[in-house]
Design a protein around this motif. Structure first.
Motif, PDB file in Angstrom:
ATOM      1  N   ILE A  11       0.841  -1.191   0.000  1.00 39.04           N
ATOM      2  CA  ILE A  11       0.000   0.000   0.000  1.00 39.04           C
ATOM      3  C   ILE A  11       0.880   1.245   0.000  1.00 39.04           C
ATOM      4  O   ILE A  11       2.030   1.212   0.420  1.00 39.04           O
ATOM      5  N   TYR A  12       0.325   2.336  -0.498  1.00 38.06           N
ATOM      6  CA  TYR A  12       1.073   3.556  -0.764  1.00 38.06           C
ATOM      7  C   TYR A  12       0.341   4.746  -0.174  1.00 38.06           C
ATOM      8  O   TYR A  12      -0.885   4.842  -0.256  1.00 38.06           O
ATOM      9  N   ARG A  13       1.101   5.655   0.414  1.00 33.55           N
ATOM     10  CA  ARG A  13       0.567   6.936   0.901  1.00 33.55           C
ATOM     11  C   ARG A  13       1.520   8.038   0.479  1.00 33.55           C
ATOM     12  O   ARG A  13       2.726   7.828   0.362  1.00 33.55           O
ATOM     13  N   PHE A  14       0.983   9.226   0.283  1.00 34.92           N
ATOM     14  CA  PHE A  14       1.816  10.396   0.013  1.00 34.92           C
ATOM     15  C   PHE A  14       1.514  11.412   1.100  1.00 34.92           C
ATOM     16  O   PHE A  14       0.401  11.935   1.194  1.00 34.92           O
TER      17      PHE A  14
ATOM     18  N   HIS B 169       7.624   2.550   4.999  1.00 26.04           N
ATOM     19  CA  HIS B 169       8.995   2.717   4.506  1.00 26.04           C
ATOM     20  C   HIS B 169       9.028   3.856   3.497  1.00 26.04           C
ATOM     21  O   HIS B 169       8.090   4.011   2.692  1.00 26.04           O
ATOM     22  N   LEU B 170      10.113   4.631   3.524  1.00 24.07           N
ATOM     23  CA  LEU B 170      10.260   5.714   2.556  1.00 24.07           C
ATOM     24  C   LEU B 170      10.267   5.145   1.148  1.00 24.07           C
ATOM     25  O   LEU B 170      10.843   4.089   0.892  1.00 24.07           O
ATOM     26  N   HIS B 171       9.633   5.844   0.245  1.00 18.82           N
ATOM     27  CA  HIS B 171       9.595   5.431  -1.163  1.00 18.82           C
ATOM     28  C   HIS B 171      10.007   6.639  -2.003  1.00 18.82           C
ATOM     29  O   HIS B 171       9.250   7.604  -2.130  1.00 18.82           O
ATOM     30  N   GLY B 172      11.222   6.603  -2.519  1.00 16.82           N
ATOM     31  CA  GLY B 172      11.705   7.726  -3.317  1.00 16.82           C
ATOM     32  C   GLY B 172      12.165   8.888  -2.464  1.00 16.82           C
ATOM     33  O   GLY B 172      12.229   8.813  -1.243  1.00 16.82           O
ATOM     34  N   SER B 173      12.471   9.947  -3.149  1.00 15.30           N
ATOM     35  CA  SER B 173      12.980  11.158  -2.492  1.00 15.30           C
ATOM     36  C   SER B 173      11.831  12.067  -2.089  1.00 15.30           C
ATOM     37  O   SER B 173      10.764  12.038  -2.700  1.00 15.30           O
ATOM     38  N   PRO B 174      12.069  12.910  -1.087  1.00 14.75           N
ATOM     39  CA  PRO B 174      11.037  13.889  -0.739  1.00 14.75           C
ATOM     40  C   PRO B 174      10.912  14.911  -1.866  1.00 14.75           C
ATOM     41  O   PRO B 174      11.821  15.087  -2.673  1.00 14.75           O
TER      42      PRO B 174
ATOM     43  N   THR C 223       5.492   3.506   1.698  1.00 17.73           N
ATOM     44  CA  THR C 223       4.806   2.268   1.361  1.00 17.73           C
ATOM     45  C   THR C 223       4.864   1.320   2.548  1.00 17.73           C
ATOM     46  O   THR C 223       5.705   1.469   3.438  1.00 17.73           O
ATOM     47  N   LYS C 224       3.952   0.342   2.530  1.00 20.22           N
ATOM     48  CA  LYS C 224       3.911  -0.648   3.609  1.00 20.22           C
ATOM     49  C   LYS C 224       3.398  -1.958   3.037  1.00 20.22           C
ATOM     50  O   LYS C 224       2.418  -1.980   2.291  1.00 20.22           O
TER      51      LYS C 224
END
Length: 68
Positions: A3-6, A28-33, A51-52
């Motif tokens: 699953i994904y959150r922004f 977990h961090l996904h990509g750069s801020p 993501t998780k």
């Protein structure tokens, strides 16, 4: 299922705490801020994807992602 959150917010300590809380809950961090200047408000905005991995279960668009 992955699953994904922004996460978004003003680039301040509250935003950092929001990201830190998500990490402490297994995200977990996904990509750069990302950063953008909000000209109307005169401030910097920040965003970070997280993501998780959760146990296999059907995706429910009505379920809040934090409830997985």
């Amino acid at each position: 299922m992955l699953i994904y959150r922004f996460l978004t917010g003003v680039d301040d300590s509250a935003f950092c705490h929001k990201v830190t809380k998500a990490l402490s809950e297994g995200w977990h961090l996904h990509g750069s801020p990302s950063y953008a200047f909000d000209a109307a408000a005169g401030r910097m905005m920040a965003g970070q994807a997280v993501t998780k991995e959760v146990a296999d279960q059907p995706y429910d668009p009505d379920k809040k992602l934090v409830d997985y």
